[in-house]
Each structure stands twice: as C-alpha cells, then as structure tokens.
Enzyme design. Structure first.
Site, PDB file in Angstrom:
ATOM      1  N   HIS A  84       1.091  -1.449   0.212  1.00 52.40           N
ATOM      2  CA  HIS A  84      -0.378  -0.424  -0.311  1.00 52.40           C
ATOM      3  C   HIS A  84       1.011   1.502   0.019  1.00 52.40           C
ATOM      4  CE1 HIS A  84      -3.654  -2.506   0.154  1.00 52.40           C
ATOM      5  NE2 HIS A  84      -4.618  -1.458   0.039  1.00 52.40           N
ATOM      6  N   ASP A 148      -5.680   4.700  10.245  1.00 54.80           N
ATOM      7  CA  ASP A 148      -7.229   5.294   9.751  1.00 54.80           C
ATOM      8  C   ASP A 148      -7.661   3.313   9.495  1.00 54.80           C
ATOM      9  OD1 ASP A 148      -7.449   7.368  10.885  1.00 54.80           O
ATOM     10  OD2 ASP A 148      -6.910   7.948   9.422  1.00 54.80           O
ATOM     11  N   GLU A 264      -9.501  13.399  14.762  1.00 58.62           N
ATOM     12  CA  GLU A 264      -8.427  14.457  14.110  1.00 58.62           C
ATOM     13  C   GLU A 264      -9.844  15.001  13.135  1.00 58.62           C
ATOM     14  OE1 GLU A 264      -7.864  10.810  10.930  1.00 58.62           O
ATOM     15  OE2 GLU A 264      -7.571   9.982  12.095  1.00 58.62           O
TER      16      GLU A 264
HETATM   17  C1  LIG Z   1      -5.645   3.458   1.806  1.00 61.76           C
HETATM   18  C2  LIG Z   1      -4.828   3.815   2.850  1.00 61.76           C
HETATM   19  C3  LIG Z   1      -4.645   4.042   4.202  1.00 61.76           C
HETATM   20  C4  LIG Z   1      -4.044   4.597   4.844  1.00 61.76           C
HETATM   21  N1  LIG Z   1      -4.188   5.302   5.849  1.00 61.76           N
HETATM   22  C5  LIG Z   1      -2.899   5.233   7.407  1.00 61.76           C
HETATM   23  C6  LIG Z   1      -2.959   5.789   7.953  1.00 61.76           C
HETATM   24  O1  LIG Z   1      -4.182   5.919   8.566  1.00 61.76           O
HETATM   25  N2  LIG Z   1      -2.061   6.396   8.560  1.00 61.76           N
HETATM   26  C7  LIG Z   1      -0.781   5.777   8.588  1.00 61.76           C
HETATM   27  O2  LIG Z   1       0.489   6.144   8.906  1.00 61.76           O
HETATM   28  N3  LIG Z   1      -0.269   5.317   7.262  1.00 61.76           N
HETATM   29  C8  LIG Z   1      -1.120   5.209   6.449  1.00 61.76           C
HETATM   30  N4  LIG Z   1      -1.257   4.814   5.270  1.00 61.76           N
HETATM   31  C9  LIG Z   1      -0.162   4.830   4.587  1.00 61.76           C
HETATM   32  C10 LIG Z   1       0.270   3.096   4.933  1.00 61.76           C
HETATM   33  O3  LIG Z   1       0.986   3.287   6.104  1.00 61.76           O
HETATM   34  C11 LIG Z   1       1.681   2.710   4.626  1.00 61.76           C
HETATM   35  O4  LIG Z   1       1.415   2.783   3.062  1.00 61.76           O
HETATM   36  C12 LIG Z   1       2.793   1.459   4.811  1.00 61.76           C
HETATM   37  O5  LIG Z   1       3.928   1.433   3.868  1.00 61.76           O
HETATM   38  C13 LIG Z   1       1.691   0.461   4.164  1.00 61.76           C
HETATM   39  O6  LIG Z   1       2.166  -0.834   4.486  1.00 61.76           O
HETATM   40  P1  LIG Z   1       2.029  -2.014   3.678  1.00 61.76           P
HETATM   41  O7  LIG Z   1       1.465  -2.885   4.437  1.00 61.76           O
HETATM   42  O8  LIG Z   1       1.492  -1.831   2.823  1.00 61.76           O
HETATM   43  O9  LIG Z   1       3.303  -1.639   3.124  1.00 61.76           O
HETATM   44  P2  LIG Z   1       4.206  -2.217   1.751  1.00 61.76           P
HETATM   45  O10 LIG Z   1       3.920  -0.799   1.160  1.00 61.76           O
HETATM   46  O11 LIG Z   1       4.477  -2.732   1.439  1.00 61.76           O
HETATM   47  O12 LIG Z   1       5.642  -1.530   2.763  1.00 61.76           O
HETATM   48  C14 LIG Z   1       6.385  -0.080   2.499  1.00 61.76           C
HETATM   49  C15 LIG Z   1       7.674  -0.110   2.879  1.00 61.76           C
HETATM   50  O13 LIG Z   1       8.461  -0.976   3.810  1.00 61.76           O
HETATM   51  C16 LIG Z   1       9.085  -1.226   3.432  1.00 61.76           C
HETATM   52  N5  LIG Z   1       8.780  -3.136   4.336  1.00 61.76           N
HETATM   53  C17 LIG Z   1       7.373  -3.754   4.124  1.00 61.76           C
HETATM   54  N6  LIG Z   1       7.626  -4.704   4.918  1.00 61.76           N
HETATM   55  C18 LIG Z   1       8.327  -4.614   5.880  1.00 61.76           C
HETATM   56  C19 LIG Z   1       9.296  -5.449   6.989  1.00 61.76           C
HETATM   57  N7  LIG Z   1       8.601  -6.595   7.592  1.00 61.76           N
HETATM   58  N8  LIG Z   1      10.335  -4.912   7.806  1.00 61.76           N
HETATM   59  C20 LIG Z   1      10.829  -4.115   6.887  1.00 61.76           C
HETATM   60  N9  LIG Z   1      10.622  -3.540   6.002  1.00 61.76           N
HETATM   61  C21 LIG Z   1       9.540  -3.705   5.320  1.00 61.76           C
HETATM   62  C22 LIG Z   1       8.974  -1.789   1.985  1.00 61.76           C
HETATM   63  O14 LIG Z   1       9.762  -2.160   1.839  1.00 61.76           O
HETATM   64  C23 LIG Z   1       8.695  -0.402   1.658  1.00 61.76           C
HETATM   65  O15 LIG Z   1       9.910   0.497   2.248  1.00 61.76           O
HETATM   66  C24 LIG Z   1      -1.979   4.585   4.461  1.00 61.76           C
HETATM   67  C25 LIG Z   1      -2.156   3.718   3.034  1.00 61.76           C
HETATM   68  C26 LIG Z   1      -3.378   3.761   2.580  1.00 61.76           C
HETATM   69  C27 LIG Z   1      -2.768   3.212   0.779  1.00 61.76           C
END
Ligand SMILES: Cc1cc2nc3c(=O)[nH]c(=O)nc-3n(C[C@H](O)[C@H](O)[C@H](O)COP(=O)(O)OP(=O)(O)OC[C@H]3O[C@@H](n4cnc5c(N)ncnc54)[C@H](O)[C@@H]3O)c2cc1C
Length: 509
Positions: A84, A148, A264
C-alpha cells in the site's frame, strides 16, 4: 560457487556457506507474481523485479539476503507487506521482492500470539493490523495506537510511523513497540529493544525499510473497549477549529476522564456528497444543510472525536462527551454523532474500500501528499494552501485530513527513532488523499509540487510523511539533523545498500 538463475541473469555467489539452491524453489519468476510485485496502491511508480521470494520462514529471507550480500554485484531486496505504498517504496527494480504475506500462509494462524499475562502480542511483520485487531479482541484486548485503515502490515507501518487519531495520546505505532526480531542487510538475525541492540531498534522504527526486515514485533496491549461515541462538529472558521483541536489534545492525561480516545479533522469541500470513502458519517437527511454551508464558505472544517466506553462507563459516557464538547466554538446545530462497536470504528475505512472496489475506483492512481506541519505555521498553510492553491485549482478529489499531535517532550516521538517530524511540541498531520484517473494524475502531482514550493517560499518547516524524493540532496534536507545517524546506521546494518531500494535514498535506480 553456486549459481542460481533468475530470468536471464545468474547470481554468482562466491561463498562456500551459501546454498543458494535452498531457496530456489521459493523464488518465483511467474509473470503474474512479477507483475504484482511491480505495482502498488499508488499506481504511479513501476519497477520490475527479476523474481519474487515467497518465503515460509525467516531463514529463507536471510538466505536471500546472503545471496545478494555475497554476490559480486549485489541486487536490491524489498520486503513487500501489503503493497500500500504510493511511490514504489516496496519495489526492487532488477532485484528481488519478498512477498511477506506468504509467511502468513505458512505460519498456520500462529503469526499473532497474545502473551499469557495479556500485556502484549508477538506479531509477525507480515500480519495485517486487521488480523492483529481480530486476534487480540478474542482476548478482550487491543493495541492502543492505530492507522485509519487496517489492511496494512505491521512491518509496513512500523517502517513509516503509523499515525491516526490516537497518536496525540499514545504516540504513533512506532512508539508502541516493545521488541522486534529483525534480519539485517548483512543477514544477521537480531532481537532488538530499547535495552538490547537499541541502535537497530531505533533505526528500524520509521526507518523506511533501510536497516532490516522485521519478522516479529512485540506490541503492548490494553483492555479493549466495547463501543465508542463518535462525534463530528463543523466550523467555518479555521482558527476556531484548530484552537479547539489543540485545546482537546492538551487534555491528555491518561486518568483524566475528559481525555479523548481519538481526535482527527478534515476539510469539507464542494465534491458532491459530504461523505467520502474514508467514512460515511453524515445522515442523508442532513446533506442539504451541510452542502449549503459548503457552498457559502467554500471550505468547512470538520472536527472528529471519539470516546470509548464499556459496561462500567455506558451510563456516564454521554455526560462526559457533553463536558468535552462544552465551550467549543463549532457551529450550533452542526453536531452529528454515532454509537458503534469499537471494532467497527477501528475498521471504518473498509466499507468505503469495498464500495470503491466494486465500482472499479480503488485500483486507480493515488497521487497522495502527506505532510507534518508545525502548529505555529498551520494558519499560514490554511491561507496559502487550503484557501489559496486548493481552491484556485479546484481539482481536489478525495479526503483532506488535518489533525494535531503532541511530542510531549520527546516521550511520544522519541528522537532516537528514524522517523522525522518538525521540531515543535505540537505539529499537524495534513493528508491530501487524492484519487485520479490513469491519464490525469499529473495535475494532482503539479498541485502537490506547488504546495511544496509554497511551503519553501513561505518558510513553513514542512516534513513529508510517507516521504518520496528523487535526489540525495532532498533526502539530506528531509532528515536534517538526523541524516548523519541515518547514514551511519545504513553503513552499520546494510553496508551493501540492499534493502528497500524503492525508497530511492541510497539507490537511485
Ligand atoms: C488506504 C490507505 C490508508 C492509509 N492510512 C494510513 C494511516 O491512517 N496512517 C498511516 O500512518 N499510514 C497510512 N497509510 C500509509 C501506510 O501506512 C504505508 O503506505 C505503509 O507502508 C503501508 O503498509 P504496507 O504493508 O502496504 O507496506 P508496503 O507498501 O508493502 O511497504 C512499505 C515500506 O516498508 C517496507 N517493509 C514492508 N514490510 C517490511 C518489513 N516486514 N520489514 C521491513 N520493511 C518492510 C517496504 O520495503 C517499503 O519500503 C495508508 C495507506 C493507504 C493505501
């Protein structure tokens, strides 16, 4: 020498201890796996990996890292949680993406373990926060700090910060971790905490995946509430809105009954319905009167607060909420409330996601911009950006969030963590959560750039949250006084610059 062939490029590993072929059957070059690893929620960046690792164990992750570490030409490795990210941060061009979710499949439901004393849960880095919520609720417990949206992985949010309406009170998710297991860029397995390998512990929290792969995090728990009172009130005047927000977050003593559990805020602009995908809140019958306010003022500001309650407090919660709202300056007649289950409140964004997905509007470009802004400059930001750039361009589609959080003299945002914030005690999170078409996202990107330029010109000390930059100078500027330590830690824990190349901090491909 072992040779493992992925795509047309062999990895030549000059190390007798590495049995590269141990993970050969976990490396997929299947076009659909490779394609999925080359896109993310942002739908803007694209980077094609050579292969995707689908690990069953942390050992296999370490084997992959060793393979690259000892390869004559190392290749990039990105953990992908739920993908994400918005700008390719979990991608690895010509490298290998680790599909962390495949760990979950192999843990047979043991990826989240609640301790017998109920004080914490040990959680796999690949677990989604919704899974953490569901599992801990079975024990009547829950973490205190959330995002969120809960379909994000623990490793993914801990690599950024993990913020939401609870952050003013409990700090971000990265401030609510007791211990982690991490595999570094040297393939070392390390358990770290504030007392053990603390340099790695603080590096990884908000570390944008640069120092190691989180395979387990220990998250503190508290008794979960049963239900929440959820209130929104409207303002036409920005300074009254922010004054009330700051007043409310200043009452955050854990024992003070007037302490809120969540706060918020957001903008309401002329976008059809006052509701949006983040949550459908306002009753249909009230839409006309809200819309006529928006038409008159062009922007309305919406303050959103929540108070938890359970069987012991169900008879007093209304009185407490009334006390909390007393003396605030919202527009009379524009107070709306809901009473929902605690889990339903935390998972409030999911319904919107499913609706957009069914309309084909979820998998579209998301040129988001997320910023931290010092409280002392939020009014300049309102004048120049919300009431200036945004109204002039008139292209904003999607929620715009504005809410404050405390640093509490470093307790809630420990400066040893890698996450970057403006220096002030209170700062705002502002999120432009745009959705666009595949052919018009550049217009939003232009607006984002104009906003950043305006902040520079106006001297607003803005820090990007979920940052993305294309030059090293921009990263150095972003980290400011933390750059030196960030760089030192990179040399210490990932000297060959293997991890999360898609962040484009040390790797510019
Ligand atoms: C609809 C939506 C709502 C959101 N709401 C919020 C919110 O309310 N608050 C907030 O803070 N953020 C929010 N986000 C942002 C979100 O927290 C970040 O984009 C987060 O990185 C997404 O998590 P993911 O598991 O999809 O990570 P990924 O996109 O898969 O990875 C993100 C980063 O972390 C690294 N990574 C992933 N897993 C690991 C691991 N196990 N160890 C080390 N590194 C790792 C990846 O290499 C990459 O650099 C939101 C995003 C979306 C799309």
């Amino acid at each position: 020498m072992s040779i493992i062939k992925i795509s047309s490029k062999p990895f030549d590993v000059h190390h007798k201890d590495i049995k590269a072929l141990d993970i050969a059957d976990k490396l997929s070059v299947d076009p659909s796996a490779v394609e999925a690893a080359s896109r993310d929620f942002g739908h803007i960046a694209k980077a094609i990996p050579l292969a995707v690792l689908q690990p069953s164990t942390p050992k296999e992750i370490a084997a992959l890292i060793k393979l690259s570490y000892y390869n004559s030409v190392p290749f990039g490795i990105a953990a992908k949680g739920h993908g994400h990210s918005l700008r390719g941060q979990a991608m690895a061009n010509n490298g290998v993406v680790i599909d962390m979710k495949s760990m979950n499949k192999c843990r047979n439901g043991t990826g989240i373990r609640v301790s017998t004393d109920g004080l914490y849960a040990d959680v796999g880095g690949e677990q989604l926060w919704i899974e953490v919520l569901n599992k801990t609720l079975e024990h009547g417990l829950a973490p205190v700090s959330w995002t969120d949206y809960l379909y994000l992985t623990v490793g993914g949010t801990l690599s950024n910060a993990g913020i939401s309406g609870q952050t003013f009170r409990y700090g971000p998710q990265i401030s609510n971790v007791l211990e982690m297991d991490v595999i570094t860029g040297k393939a070392d397995f390390m358990t770290c905490s504030p007392k053990m390998n603390s340099e790695l512990f603080y590096a990884v929290l908000g570390g944008l995946g640069q120092f190691g792969i989180i395979t387990r995090a220990r998250i503190p728990l508290q008794p979960a509430s049963l239900r929440v009172k959820w209130v929104r009130v409207l303002y036409s005047d920005f300074s009254s809105f922010t004054r009330d927000q700051v007043l409310l977050i200043s009452r955050n003593g854990r024992k003070d009954q007037n302490t809120l559990d969540y706060l918020e805020g957001s903008l309401l602009m002329d976008q059809g319905s006052p509701n949006n995908w983040r949550s459908s809140f306002f009753p249909h019958s009230d839409h006309p009167k809200i819309i006529s306010l928006i038409t008159k003022h062009r922007i309305m500001y919406c303050l959103e607060v929540v108070k938890h309650y359970d069987d012991q407090t169900k008879n007093t919660v209304d009185k407490v909420m009334k006390q909390i709202l007393q003396g605030l300056s919202y527009m009379p007649g524009f107070m709306f409330q809901k009473d929902v289950r605690y889990g339903e409140f935390l998972n409030r964004v999911r319904a919107g996601e499913l609706k957009l997905e069914s309309q084909g509007l979820w998998e579209v470009p998301h040129p988001w911009l997320n910023l931290f802004i010092p409280k002392s400059q939020i009014s300049d930001f309102n004048n120049g950006v919300f009431r200036g750039i945004v109204l002039e361009r008139n292209i904003t589609t999607g929620p715009v969030l504005v809410y404050p959080m405390n640093r509490h003299k470093q307790v809630l945002w420990d400066d040893r963590m890698s996450a970057v914030t403006p220096g002030e005690e209170i700062f705002y999170a502002v999120g432009f959560l745009h959705s666009s078409g595949f052919n018009d996202w550049e217009a939003f990107e232009d607006q984002n750039m104009e906003i950043m330029k305006f902040c520079n010109r106006a001297g607003i000390v803005v820090k990007q949250y979920l940052p993305h930059y294309s030059t090293k100078d921009e990263w150095v500027h972003h980290f400011g006084s933390k750059w030196k330590i960030f760089q030192l830690r990179k040399h210490q824990f990932d000297p060959r610059m293997l991890l999360s190349p898609g962040q484009r901090i040390f790797n510019n491909n």
